[in-house]
Design an enzyme around this catalytic site. Structure first.
Site: not given
Length: 922
Positions: A25, A112, A114, A116, A342, A344, A389
């Protein structure tokens, strides 16, 4: 591609000679990952999302413009098919990524791990349409081992996660595009509603309502300072407080209702007033006091779990004074540069490698006695196992101490890394141990014989354990004390005599529920199951950006507009802002992520109604479309925008009305036998619960027509001083004009006929209360002609502008250093100013700062507040950040100033405007 990064180390993680394009990203993430992969990998960033639903009509492709659903960007009649478009600023990125794909054998999507990130990966596939094999590369920390392992073990795209994210995006679009227009029609334009933001706004509004309803209660007790006999060990003096009289417990704050009365069930509780407390204190002055009981218990405190997203935001808010948004931006940088895992996550578990690293480091730093006998694992019920996670921890198989990374990180990054490191290490350390003591001391009041019992409590920590590494901050709103706080008492025994050195009646008042801070709002959202950890920061930022909530210090205060919005939604769309309903929707969206629920059927139930849809759903009430489409015309805007506050001394209800140009007060009064409306301006910056009857009366007493200053001797017009939307000013009251005679049988329009009154803003040195008629006439005479430039023949005027006093000659303006120069500067003095080169920015004459705030923790430079063209701003000499609506110069703290500057740095420098050069005409 410009900016693409080819790995240089080794021969490649795979060693098979195949060339791979890895897309992440962000550029920072790309650079870090590229340093760990071999030369056969090209790492490039998409710079965030590349596709989204249309933002407006201009984004809709021509072939869809005639479709009825195009404004939504979702074809609700055909399985809720979304219309995605490449955002204009990403078209070049897509073109360049397609170019890179031509030279590789395989595409790795390393976004990532997740929902998103999975959705971004899917959008990349849809936009790039690769003809080479595509694999998903997933990791949760950016270290060499993790990156090489992820490259060696790619997986396929998780379509369930993609479905979950796309469902949320479509749901939010349907909600916003259907409900927001109702707010525009009934309250004011440009308002927005959102599935989670509206519920979060309601939480803040409900707390303010509770504060507005709250009635304070007062109660008294006696504070004592007592001394033990000389043969007692420990401190000789200690504090105690009266807790009962003749066996009746004295009331404390928790015994009262929000209405300020004692709870009905507490018949044996006694409320002391000041007179009784003072009488008892005097009567106990010569009393003998005896220890009635001593109770000692062992004290054990276990370590806190490692951070997950929500607890990191809360603790960074309490300890570091970071906003949730600031915390997540800093954590993002730490993750992308390989310092933490990570950020989130809603998991508190640690991997086996992390457990070993934490325990080894704790042993090395504090000794084996301070480490728990076995690894500690912290488990909790996670809403969605696919997103669970690891906890947030330092990255790597061996943790780097704050001292080892201090020279590599900026100040804010270091402080957050240190917090994460401390919490992780402490989670594997031994329990803190100690002793708590509770003592009761009795004495008899002289004269009345009342037996009075005092209480004292103490805590001693005998083994600090994990507290040596980390102590959690105390939530100031909730009260309490830190886990490492000690209150030492002398060694006391039953029947031992003690002496009262001081007895003083002590009064208390109950307090309204504390306003939410960002930290406590995150906690409330988490407890209610509203939103998910990855969304908390954006939710809180959104409700502030939309003007529904503003900050007073660290507290979140709802605006009057928020009251109207919440009232409308509660009364007419109650299900949409119901806490349980919103939490149930989150659970069902998680079911979609786990593949246990089908997306299209669920969306159809939510939008059109039916048997499938959210739990307790509006689906059985006809769905969102029917709910919004029916009864909207029956909503009374005046009712929704009227907030009853209180009744005045004459029984008249005082309302706050939310108008299109701001809030105002209104009540009905009788004048000359007729009932008429009385109004008063209301500042946006007055918190709702601070609007009292006394303040309202003062506002009503302020003449809306302004303060009369007298009559202009030249025109005969009345001159008044008023407070307007853009600040205080003076103006003239023009008499009613006689109707002009008709020309050719036609009347002149009143618009062309009516002259405009002169107005003038007050100078900064003036106030509405002190401005005089002479001052006003000077202001109304502006602009003042200073003279004519003999060279150019242009007129020079002195004026008072929005940004202070200045000279103007044609289009050339020059600032004046004092306001008085407007009225007395001469032509020669003005010509000297124009003879000097025009100075801008750093060359301009330096004005003294409005406030000095010390050193910026990130840049190390001095922070000051200055007055700029567009209002006050904070600067460290490199970055400038405007103060927000909820900030004031007087109340601005160093922490808030540092946060504003950090936000500005994160956005980067403003893009330079391109100046077109006109070709000279031949």
């Amino acid at each position: 591609m410009a900016g693409s990064t080819r790995s240089k180390s080794g021969t490649g993680a795979s060693g098979d000679g195949r060339r791979r394009l890895v897309i992440v990203e962000s550029p920072a993430k790309a650079r870090k990952i590229a340093s760990y992969l071999g030369r056969d990998y090209v790492v490039e960033s998409s710079k965030g999302h590349i596709r989204d639903l249309p933002r407006g009509a201009a984004d809709v492709p021509p072939k869809y413009k005639g479709q009825s659903w195009a404004r939504l960007g979702v074809d609700v009649e055909h399985d809720f098919e979304p219309l995605y478009v490449v955002t204009p600023d990403k078209k070049s990125t897509v073109t360049e990524l397609k170019g890179l794909l031509k030279d590789v054998d395989e595409l790795y999507l390393a976004t990532d791990g997740d929902r998103e990130g999975e959705a971004i990966a899917w959008h990349l596939i849809e936009a790039l349409k690769p003809k080479v094999p595509v694999r998903r590369m997933v990791f949760h920390e950016i270290t060499e081992h993790a990156i090489r392992d992820a490259a060696a073990n790619p997986r396929d795209l998780d379509n369930d996660l993609v479905d979950a994210q796309e469902t949320r995006r479509i749901l939010d679009r349907l909600y916003g595009y259907e409900v927001s227009p109702v707010l525009w029609k009934k309250i004011m334009p440009k308002l927005s509603a959102g599935r989670v933001q509206s519920v979060a706004t309601r939480i803040v509004v409900e707390r303010e309502r509770a504060r507005m309803r709250f009635t304070s209660a007062s109660y008294w007790d006696i504070a004592a300072t007592m001394s033990a006999s000389d043969n007692s060990s420990g401190p000789k003096s200690f504090g105690a407080r009266l807790v009962s009289v003749n066996g009746d417990r004295l009331a404390t704050g928790k015994d009262f209702t929000s209405d300020g009365v004692l709870k009905d069930s507490l018949s044996d509780v006694r409320v002391l007033d000041e007179a009784e407390a003072t009488r008892l204190a005097d009567a106990l002055a010569d009393a003998e006091f005896t220890v009635a009981s001593v109770e000692s218990k062992p004290y054990t405190r276990k370590p806190y779990a490692p951070f997950m997203t929500s607890t990191l935001q809360q603790e960074a808010g309490r300890k570091l004074r970071f906003s949730s948004d600031r915390t997540m931006r800093i954590a993002q940088r730490l993750y992308e540069n390989g310092y933490i895992t990570y950020m989130r996550t809603d998991s508190t578990t640690l991997s086996g490698t992390a457990l070993t690293a934490a325990r080894d480091q704790a042993t090395q730093l504090y000794g084996a006695d301070y480490v728990s006998s076995s690894p500690r694992q912290y488990t909790r019920k996670v809403k969605n196992a696919q997103e669970a996670h690891e906890a947030i921890r330092p990255a790597g198989e061996v943790f780097r101490t704050p001292g080892e990374v201090g020279n590599e990180l900026e100040s804010d990054e270091f402080r957050l890394y240190e917090l994460i490191w401390q919490r992780t290490i402490a989670s594997q350390m031994a329990d803190a141990k100690g002793t708590t003591m509770s003592v009761r001391i009795t004495g008899t009041a002289a004269g009345t014989g009342e037996e009075c019992t005092f209480a004292a409590s103490g805590r001693t920590i005998t083994f600090a354990g994990f507290l040596r590494a980390y102590v959690e901050a105390v939530d100031s709103e909730a009260g309490g004390e830190a886990d490492d706080a000690e209150r030492r008492l002398p060694h006391l025994e039953r029947d031992q005599r003690v002496t009262a050195d001081e007895l003083a009646a002590d009064g208390h008042t109950t307090s309204p529920p504390a306003r939410y801070t960002e930290a406590s709002l995150v906690k409330a959202l988490e407890e209610l199951g509203i939103g998910r950890p990855s969304t908390y920061a954006s939710i809180i930022k959104t409700i502030q950006d939309r003007g529904y909530v503003w900050r007073k210090g660290s507290a979140l205060v709802p605006s009057w507009v928020a009251f109207s919005v919440v009232a409308l939604l509660e009364r007419h769309f109650g299900r949409l802002v119901d806490y349980d309903f919103t939490a149930a929707m989150e659970d069902e969206l998680d079911n979609i992520a786990e593949g246990r629920q089908q997306r299209t059927a669920w969306l159809s139930g939510f939008y059109f109604g039916g048997d499938v849809g959210p739990v307790g759903s509006i689906s059985r009430e006809g769905g969102l479309k029917k709910l919004v489409g029916s009864g909207v015309e029956d909503i009374d805007p005046r009712e929704i925008n009227s907030i009853p506050m209180f009744t005045d001394d004459e029984g008249r209800t005082v309302y706050v009305r939310v108008g299109r140009y701001g809030p105002y007060l209104e009540r009905m009064v009788t004048e000359n036998g007729d009932e008429t409306s009385q109004r008063a301006n209301l500042s946006d910056e007055l918190p709702p619960d601070e609007l009292t009857a006394e303040i309202a009366e003062k506002l009503f007493a302020t003449p809306q027509e302004g303060r009369s200053l007298g009559t202009d001797p030249v025109t005969g017009h009345e001159i008044v001083a008023k407070d307007g939307r853009f600040g205080p000013y003076v103006t003239e009251i023009l008499p009613e004009q006689e109707e002009a005679p008709a020309e050719n049988g036609k009347k002149k329009s009143s618009k062309a006929r009516k002259p405009k009154p002169r107005t003038g803003s007050l100078l900064k040195s003036m106030s509405l209360e002190s401005v005089t008629l002479d001052d006003a006439l000077k202001l109304l005479s502006l602009p003042r002609v200073v003279g004519t430039d003999p060279e150019s023949g242009e007129e020079i005027t002195a004026q008072n502008g929005r940004y202070g006093p200045y000279l103007k000659k044609g289009t050339d303006s020059r600032s004046l250093s004092t306001e008085q120069q407007i009225f007395d500067i001469t032509l020669d003095e003005a010509l000297k100013i124009y003879a000097e080169p025009k100075r801008r920015g750093r060359q301009a004459a330096a004005q003294p700062p409005l406030k000095e705030l010390g050193e910026d923790p990130q840049s190390g430079k001095a922070m000051v507040v200055k007055d700029g063209r567009f209002g006050p701003y904070v600067t460290d000499g490199e970055y400038n950040a405007s103060l927000r609506k909820s900030d004031s110069v007087a109340d601005l703290t160093p922490e808030r100033a540092a946060e504003l500057l950090a936000d500005k740095r994160a956005k980067g420098p403003a893009p330079k405007k391109k100046r077109s050069t006109a070709k000279a005409k031949k």
